[in-house]
Design a protein around this motif. Structure first.
Motif, PDB file in Angstrom:
ATOM      1  N   LEU A 165       0.824  -1.208   0.000  1.00 44.70           N
ATOM      2  CA  LEU A 165       0.000   0.000   0.000  1.00 44.70           C
ATOM      3  C   LEU A 165       0.859   1.258   0.000  1.00 44.70           C
ATOM      4  O   LEU A 165       0.586   2.207  -0.747  1.00 44.70           O
ATOM      5  CB  LEU A 165      -0.938  -0.017   1.207  1.00 44.70           C
ATOM      6  N   ASN A 166       1.887   1.276   0.824  1.00 47.09           N
ATOM      7  CA  ASN A 166       2.745   2.458   0.856  1.00 47.09           C
ATOM      8  C   ASN A 166       3.499   2.652  -0.451  1.00 47.09           C
ATOM      9  O   ASN A 166       3.787   3.783  -0.848  1.00 47.09           O
ATOM     10  CB  ASN A 166       3.723   2.369   2.018  1.00 47.09           C
ATOM     11  N   GLY A 167       3.806   1.545  -1.132  1.00 43.46           N
ATOM     12  CA  GLY A 167       4.462   1.650  -2.431  1.00 43.46           C
ATOM     13  C   GLY A 167       3.596   2.336  -3.468  1.00 43.46           C
ATOM     14  O   GLY A 167       4.101   2.826  -4.481  1.00 43.46           O
ATOM     15  N   ASN A 168       2.304   2.364  -3.205  1.00 44.58           N
ATOM     16  CA  ASN A 168       1.373   3.063  -4.096  1.00 44.58           C
ATOM     17  C   ASN A 168       0.931   4.400  -3.518  1.00 44.58           C
ATOM     18  O   ASN A 168      -0.058   4.976  -3.975  1.00 44.58           O
ATOM     19  CB  ASN A 168       0.166   2.171  -4.384  1.00 44.58           C
ATOM     20  N   GLU A 169       1.660   4.859  -2.522  1.00 46.01           N
ATOM     21  CA  GLU A 169       1.530   6.206  -1.971  1.00 46.01           C
ATOM     22  C   GLU A 169       0.127   6.496  -1.437  1.00 46.01           C
ATOM     23  O   GLU A 169      -0.421   7.586  -1.662  1.00 46.01           O
ATOM     24  CB  GLU A 169       1.955   7.249  -3.012  1.00 46.01           C
ATOM     25  N   VAL A 170      -0.454   5.533  -0.721  1.00 50.38           N
ATOM     26  CA  VAL A 170      -1.746   5.804  -0.084  1.00 50.38           C
ATOM     27  C   VAL A 170      -1.533   6.827   1.027  1.00 50.38           C
ATOM     28  O   VAL A 170      -0.443   6.962   1.591  1.00 50.38           O
ATOM     29  CB  VAL A 170      -2.375   4.513   0.471  1.00 50.38           C
ATOM     30  N   GLY A 171      -2.620   7.545   1.353  1.00 52.30           N
ATOM     31  CA  GLY A 171      -2.516   8.593   2.372  1.00 52.30           C
ATOM     32  C   GLY A 171      -2.985   8.162   3.744  1.00 52.30           C
ATOM     33  O   GLY A 171      -2.788   8.888   4.725  1.00 52.30           O
ATOM     34  N   LEU A 172      -3.615   6.998   3.834  1.00 50.78           N
ATOM     35  CA  LEU A 172      -4.162   6.475   5.086  1.00 50.78           C
ATOM     36  C   LEU A 172      -4.362   4.983   4.910  1.00 50.78           C
ATOM     37  O   LEU A 172      -4.715   4.536   3.816  1.00 50.78           O
ATOM     38  CB  LEU A 172      -5.514   7.134   5.405  1.00 50.78           C
ATOM     39  N   ILE A 173      -4.151   4.223   5.982  1.00 54.67           N
ATOM     40  CA  ILE A 173      -4.388   2.779   5.924  1.00 54.67           C
ATOM     41  C   ILE A 173      -5.446   2.407   6.951  1.00 54.67           C
ATOM     42  O   ILE A 173      -5.374   2.810   8.114  1.00 54.67           O
ATOM     43  CB  ILE A 173      -3.092   1.980   6.144  1.00 54.67           C
ATOM     44  N   ALA A 174      -6.428   1.631   6.499  1.00 49.95           N
ATOM     45  CA  ALA A 174      -7.450   1.052   7.364  1.00 49.95           C
ATOM     46  C   ALA A 174      -7.373  -0.465   7.228  1.00 49.95           C
ATOM     47  O   ALA A 174      -7.193  -0.987   6.116  1.00 49.95           O
ATOM     48  CB  ALA A 174      -8.838   1.550   6.972  1.00 49.95           C
ATOM     49  N   ILE A 175      -7.524  -1.158   8.338  1.00 49.12           N
ATOM     50  CA  ILE A 175      -7.389  -2.621   8.348  1.00 49.12           C
ATOM     51  C   ILE A 175      -8.659  -3.214   8.958  1.00 49.12           C
ATOM     52  O   ILE A 175      -8.820  -3.228  10.178  1.00 49.12           O
ATOM     53  CB  ILE A 175      -6.153  -3.063   9.160  1.00 49.12           C
ATOM     54  N   PRO A 176      -9.596  -3.680   8.126  1.00 50.27           N
ATOM     55  CA  PRO A 176     -10.843  -4.234   8.648  1.00 50.27           C
ATOM     56  C   PRO A 176     -10.690  -5.663   9.163  1.00 50.27           C
ATOM     57  O   PRO A 176     -11.345  -6.603   8.704  1.00 50.27           O
ATOM     58  CB  PRO A 176     -11.795  -4.140   7.448  1.00 50.27           C
ATOM     59  N   CYS A 177      -9.802  -5.812  10.122  1.00 50.65           N
ATOM     60  CA  CYS A 177      -9.581  -7.068  10.851  1.00 50.65           C
ATOM     61  C   CYS A 177      -9.127  -6.675  12.241  1.00 50.65           C
ATOM     62  O   CYS A 177      -8.078  -6.039  12.391  1.00 50.65           O
ATOM     63  CB  CYS A 177      -8.533  -7.929  10.167  1.00 50.65           C
ATOM     64  N   ASN A 178      -9.908  -7.028  13.237  1.00 49.81           N
ATOM     65  CA  ASN A 178      -9.571  -6.627  14.600  1.00 49.81           C
ATOM     66  C   ASN A 178      -8.338  -7.332  15.144  1.00 49.81           C
ATOM     67  O   ASN A 178      -7.446  -6.696  15.699  1.00 49.81           O
ATOM     68  CB  ASN A 178     -10.766  -6.882  15.520  1.00 49.81           C
TER      69      ASN A 178
ATOM     70  N   VAL B 220      -2.019   4.893  10.209  1.00 50.93           N
ATOM     71  CA  VAL B 220      -2.817   3.672  10.258  1.00 50.93           C
ATOM     72  C   VAL B 220      -3.887   3.849  11.332  1.00 50.93           C
ATOM     73  O   VAL B 220      -3.562   4.069  12.507  1.00 50.93           O
ATOM     74  CB  VAL B 220      -1.949   2.441  10.579  1.00 50.93           C
ATOM     75  N   LEU B 221      -5.147   3.775  10.947  1.00 44.01           N
ATOM     76  CA  LEU B 221      -6.223   3.863  11.926  1.00 44.01           C
ATOM     77  C   LEU B 221      -6.228   2.622  12.819  1.00 44.01           C
ATOM     78  O   LEU B 221      -5.887   1.532  12.363  1.00 44.01           O
ATOM     79  CB  LEU B 221      -7.573   3.989  11.224  1.00 44.01           C
ATOM     80  N   HIS B 222      -6.636   2.802  14.078  1.00 45.51           N
ATOM     81  CA  HIS B 222      -6.771   1.663  14.997  1.00 45.51           C
ATOM     82  C   HIS B 222      -8.253   1.348  15.133  1.00 45.51           C
ATOM     83  O   HIS B 222      -9.019   2.144  15.674  1.00 45.51           O
ATOM     84  CB  HIS B 222      -6.164   1.982  16.364  1.00 45.51           C
ATOM     85  N   ILE B 223      -8.660   0.177  14.669  1.00 43.28           N
ATOM     86  CA  ILE B 223     -10.077  -0.165  14.630  1.00 43.28           C
ATOM     87  C   ILE B 223     -10.706  -0.162  16.015  1.00 43.28           C
ATOM     88  O   ILE B 223     -11.841   0.293  16.197  1.00 43.28           O
ATOM     89  CB  ILE B 223     -10.280  -1.528  13.922  1.00 43.28           C
ATOM     90  N   ALA B 224      -9.983  -0.635  17.030  1.00 39.80           N
ATOM     91  CA  ALA B 224     -10.557  -0.694  18.377  1.00 39.80           C
ATOM     92  C   ALA B 224     -10.767   0.698  18.948  1.00 39.80           C
ATOM     93  O   ALA B 224     -11.765   0.957  19.624  1.00 39.80           O
ATOM     94  CB  ALA B 224      -9.666  -1.521  19.299  1.00 39.80           C
ATOM     95  N   GLN B 225      -9.845   1.602  18.658  1.00 42.20           N
ATOM     96  CA  GLN B 225     -10.001   2.954  19.183  1.00 42.20           C
ATOM     97  C   GLN B 225     -11.185   3.658  18.552  1.00 42.20           C
ATOM     98  O   GLN B 225     -11.970   4.326  19.239  1.00 42.20           O
ATOM     99  CB  GLN B 225      -8.725   3.768  18.954  1.00 42.20           C
ATOM    100  N   THR B 226     -11.351   3.501  17.236  1.00 43.14           N
ATOM    101  CA  THR B 226     -12.504   4.116  16.579  1.00 43.14           C
ATOM    102  C   THR B 226     -13.804   3.529  17.117  1.00 43.14           C
ATOM    103  O   THR B 226     -14.808   4.239  17.270  1.00 43.14           O
ATOM    104  CB  THR B 226     -12.446   3.953  15.047  1.00 43.14           C
ATOM    105  N   CYS B 227     -13.794   2.242  17.415  1.00 44.76           N
ATOM    106  CA  CYS B 227     -14.990   1.556  17.900  1.00 44.76           C
ATOM    107  C   CYS B 227     -15.337   1.982  19.323  1.00 44.76           C
ATOM    108  O   CYS B 227     -16.485   2.322  19.632  1.00 44.76           O
ATOM    109  CB  CYS B 227     -14.765   0.053  17.819  1.00 44.76           C
ATOM    110  N   VAL B 228     -14.357   1.990  20.210  1.00 46.42           N
ATOM    111  CA  VAL B 228     -14.603   2.363  21.605  1.00 46.42           C
ATOM    112  C   VAL B 228     -15.001   3.830  21.699  1.00 46.42           C
ATOM    113  O   VAL B 228     -15.836   4.212  22.528  1.00 46.42           O
ATOM    114  CB  VAL B 228     -13.379   2.030  22.476  1.00 46.42           C
ATOM    115  N   ASP B 229     -14.440   4.675  20.847  1.00 45.70           N
ATOM    116  CA  ASP B 229     -14.824   6.087  20.836  1.00 45.70           C
ATOM    117  C   ASP B 229     -16.313   6.263  20.529  1.00 45.70           C
ATOM    118  O   ASP B 229     -16.901   7.295  20.889  1.00 45.70           O
ATOM    119  CB  ASP B 229     -14.001   6.861  19.799  1.00 45.70           C
ATOM    120  N   ALA B 230     -16.915   5.275  19.873  1.00 48.52           N
ATOM    121  CA  ALA B 230     -18.319   5.378  19.472  1.00 48.52           C
ATOM    122  C   ALA B 230     -19.285   4.844  20.529  1.00 48.52           C
ATOM    123  O   ALA B 230     -20.502   4.939  20.338  1.00 48.52           O
ATOM    124  CB  ALA B 230     -18.543   4.621  18.164  1.00 48.52           C
ATOM    125  N   VAL B 231     -18.779   4.289  21.618  1.00 54.80           N
ATOM    126  CA  VAL B 231     -19.672   3.807  22.678  1.00 54.80           C
ATOM    127  C   VAL B 231     -20.390   5.020  23.280  1.00 54.80           C
ATOM    128  O   VAL B 231     -19.742   5.989  23.679  1.00 54.80           O
ATOM    129  CB  VAL B 231     -18.892   3.054  23.761  1.00 54.80           C
TER     130      VAL B 231
END
Length: 232
Positions: free
Chosen positions: A70-83, A100-111
């Motif tokens: 992904l970085n070799g293709n110069e993405v600006g953000l990485i999301a990983i849909p696997c906990n 790189v977004l942290h899936i657990a942090q985004t999820c807990v922030d939404a509680v």
């Protein structure tokens, strides 16, 4: 063109669910107004939960190769849909040129505010890693881990969804939620990206369900649109 990078394939159906949620959350009236994504769908990455429980690092080289791709293709953000893969979050961040977004942090922030006890529905590996429990405790929310009988049902749900047995996975999840209904939890975090797929066939539930895939997609869309990546 700056793109979102998606490190996926863990599993493939969960990755498609994430992509669909990114698309549905984006305010767009034409193709050109959607956010560009590059998806590395890499289902051959070894089982994350098994490796966490065994204490080995088998998935890590594959995860890092995905980051490199992904970085070799110069993405600006990485999301990983696997906990469970977030057990290696620090190593992936260290390797990545993009945030790189942290899936657990985004999820807990939404509680929602006012929740004091939340069940963590996840693989045994993610539970052993403990990142959900730590994130909840940081918000003064008591994490509730299913007992072994309930976890067995959750294991079956995850296996069924990975195998494409959607009705069976949904039925197993319904049994898990019924078992949790008397435990005093006010919310349940769907902390494995197969679980929201199973939940799609459920009716109304007795407590709030927090969808980790949905919250990761929300954070992804917000990051990209704030930077104008969807402006053609």
């Amino acid at each position: 063109m700056t793109m979102i990078g998606v490190l996926g394939g863990m599993g493939p159906l969960a990755t498609v669910d994430f992509m669909a949620k990114v698309i549905s959350l984006t305010c767009a009236e034409s193709d050109q107004q959607h956010v560009p994504m590059m998806v590395a769908n890499l289902p051959q990455i070894p089982d994350r939960s098994r490796s966490i429980l065994n204490g080995d690092e088998a998935p890590l080289p594959y995860l890092l190769k995905g980051i490199d791709l992904l970085n070799g293709n110069e993405v600006g953000l990485i999301a990983i849909p696997c906990n469970s893969s977030h057990h290696w979050y620090a190593q992936m961040c260290a390797r990545s040129a993009a945030p790189v977004l942290h899936i657990a942090q985004t999820c807990v922030d939404a509680v929602p505010a006012g929740i004091s006890r939340a069940a963590v529905l996840a693989t045994r590996g993610a539970l052993a890693s403990g990142f959900y429990q730590q994130a909840l405790a940081a918000r003064d929310i008591e994490p509730v881990v299913p007992d072994d009988a309930t976890q067995l049902g959750l294991d079956a749900c995850i296996r069924d969804i990975k195998a494409g047995r959607l009705a069976e996975g949904s039925a197993a999840l319904a049994d898990v939620l019924d078992a949790l209904a008397g435990s005093g939890v006010q919310a349940a975090i769907m902390g494995c990206t197969e679980i929201p797929v199973a939940a799609q066939q459920l009716g109304e539930t007795r407590f709030t369900l927090i969808d980790s895939t949905l919250e990761l997609a929300r954070a992804t869309v917000a990051y990209a649109t704030e930077r104008g990546w969807n402006r053609f």
